[in-house]
Design a protein around this motif. Structure first.
Motif: not given
Lengths: 266, 331
Positions: B219, B227, B243, B247, B250, B252, B258
């Protein structure tokens, strides 16, 4: 469209890790001081999934929560988000169950609620991470299930579910009624509106005891467990991090790269 | 307690091949079976999969149950559940193991309920209790803040095993075993779901779970732009970008990147954690990395308890200088 969403009250998973304590003697987690419990985040997202369907085509949403001494402000959150009804299974006998006894009691309550097209659950609860209750309810009720949903659309008596797989998703069609578990990829749950919070305050939940759903105390909560919890412990962290210092962050960064090269990390 | 005997693993088939988790389950299952003095069996379910039985034997199975049917081409809860119910009732194992995969986490609990037994998902350690001879199942709970050891007196004991935790055996092509074909006996009309399509995210460069180096941002990256810098570093190190869950929430980074309890489990040689606090939910996905390096401006961040090397500082200053120096050192 009648929807039921199972929502669990849990210790806030966002509480700082340093506040996390286990009572090893009792095999229990001690609630952190000053951090109120929450609805398990995956369950909130399950409520969100139901609300999106309600927004699109109407319907009613009943939230179902089981436990003891449930905090009204916490368990009413689905109402304040837009759910219509709240049913609480509240009794000491419902406490400390495993996936089996929890799914059993919830399934019996769902039978009593009666009409439903979709039952939503979070993919797993943020406390025990067992990940079994949704599938268990489906099995007890004889329903098809689709787990790990990131999107749910309903049309013509069927649901089209985008189910998360490691490198993307698959689109699964399932006949209704069905049970669907929701994963975090669904996106964030909406915040309650002021109007929603006011409406939730006025709404009295329906509270059921074991006898109200026709279950025997020996089959629910701790008494109904099939999985024995032998031991609960906090893993020991070694925690010896070598901090690379420098007069500036840039200098520390250079030092880090040189150190990692020296010890052949890259 | 019952007369059930033996350890059974479910060998998952991906794109016509036994998946790596199958070999890991065979390695782990072999040890449990030997500790019990019982046999290890594998179940292979799919369409056109009978050729895979020998591979399972070479990797540790004494017996392989093959269920081959066109209706089993895709994993579907109803069809695979029906098949596993049938195989377990025929073979009567004491222990059933699956991978903690999209299939295993769906199938294991439902099978446990159908067989009126219990399951433990996402186990990271399994052993036989020397006294009771029951399976002890260790799994992370509370997002990885704690671990629980479960057991049960009801057979079969069912567990799913986290990928990349157990070691496969070296294949032994001389090993002999028995192959038993079981008829799926499926009624197509009883399968209440259908897979309409499979949508795969396009992966640019190396896949996260195969990458020897992973550069992950949290975050604290503040937005998607940072990134790109992590991607540049990752590319230089022949690695991939990961991430944390916030993240992805959101938007991104795509969900497929993930790392964590509900994302990918990675075990690279080198894990660079940038501007992420090191929540137990995230660490569940990367704590088995060989070397963890933390870059975070908060010296109190939990990630410094997990990392072997660290720099306390703003990533915006640290990452460009670090990337530059790495480039120079790689010459």
């Amino acid at each position: 469209m009648n929807m039921i969403v199972c929502c669990k009250q849990v210790i806030d998973p966002e509480a700082p890790p340093a506040s996390f304590r286990v009572d090893a003697g009792a095999n229990k987690v001690l609630p952190p001081q000053g951090v109120p419990p929450v609805i398990s985040p995956f369950d909130e997202q399950a409520v969100e999934a139901a609300l999106r369907i309600k927004d699109a085509q109407g319907g009613t949403i009943t939230a179902l929560t089981m436990g003891n001494n449930l905090l009204r402000d916490v368990v009413k959150k689905p109402l304040s988000m837009g759910a219509d009804e709240l049913v609480l299974l509240e009794d000491a006998a419902f406490e400390d169950g495993d996936g089996w006894s929890n799914a059993y009691a919830l399934a019996e309550a769902i039978k009593k609620i009666g009409e439903y097209d979709i039952i939503f659950c979070g993919r797993q609860a943020a406390d025990w991470d067992s990940g079994q209750v949704g599938s268990g309810i489906a099995e007890i009720l004889g329903l098809p299930s689709v787990t790990l949903a990131k999107k749910v659309d309903v049309a013509d008596g069927k649901a089209k579910v985008e189910r998360v797989i490691p490198d993307g998703y698959e689109v699964v069609e399932v006949s209704l009624p069905a049970l669907i578990t929701v994963s975090n990829e669904l996106g964030e749950a909406r915040y309650p509106t002021i109007k929603g919070i006011m409406a939730a305050k006025r709404k009295e939940p329906t509270v059921w005891k074991p006898a109200d759903i026709g279950v025997d105390a020996s089959n629910i909560g701790a008494n109904g467990r099939r999985a024995k919890l032998v031991k609960l412990f906090q893993p020991v962290k070694e925690g010896h991090c070598e901090i690379i210092e420098g007069d500036s962050p840039e200098e520390a960064a250079v030092g880090l790269a040189m150190k990692l090269r020296e010890v052949k990390v890259f | 307690m019952s007369d059930n005997k033996g350890v059974m693993i479910v060998g998952e088939v991906v794109e016509g091949k036994l998946s790596p988790i199958a070999a890991e389950l065979l390695g782990c299952g072999r040890k449990l079976a030997d500790d019990l003095g019982q046999e290890l069996s594998a179940v292979i379910i799919g369409s056109g999969v009978s050729g895979l039985a020998e591979q399972a034997i070479s990797q540790g199975a004494d017996k392989v149950y093959v269920v081959d049917d066109a209706l089993l081409k895709d994993y579907q809860t109803d069809s695979y559940l029906s098949v596993m119910d049938k195989v377990v009732k025929e073979a009567m194992p004491q222990i059933v193991l699956m991978g903690q995969t999209s299939m295993g986490r769906d199938l294991a609990p439902r099978l446990a309920f159908r067989l009126e037994t219990s399951a433990a998902l996402d186990c990271i350690a399994l052993e036989i209790d020397p006294d009771s001879k029951r399976l002890l199942q260790t799994k992370p709970v509370y997002g990885g803040n704690a671990q629980a050891i479960y057991s049960s007196d009801i057979d079969p004991q069912i567990a799913t095993v986290r990928p990349k935790v157990m070691s496969p055996l070296a294949p032994d092509s001389a090993k002999k075993g028995e192959v038993i074909t079981i008829d799926a006996g499926l009624d197509a009309s009883a399968i209440r779901t259908s897979v309409l399509e499979t949508v795969l995210e396009e992966v640019v460069g190396i896949k996260l779970e195969d990458a020897p180096v992973v550069v992950s941002g949290g975050r604290g990256m503040g937005g998607p732009e940072g990134f790109e810098q992590l991607a540049e570093l990752a590319k230089m190190l022949k690695g991939a970008v990961g991430c944390t869950r916030p993240v992805c929430d959101s938007g991104w980074m795509p969900d497929t990147q993930q790392v964590g309890l509900t994302g990918k489990i990675v075990t690279p040689d080198f894990y660079i954690a940038v501007a992420l606090s090191g929540s137990s939910q995230h660490m569940a996905g990367c704590s088995s990395s060989k070397t963890i390096v933390a870059i975070n401006k908060d010296p109190e961040a939990n990630i410094f308890k997990e990392a072997q090397y660290g720099v306390v500082g703003d990533w915006k200053k640290v990452i460009p200088a670090f990337t530059e120096k790495v480039k120079e050192l790689l010459g």
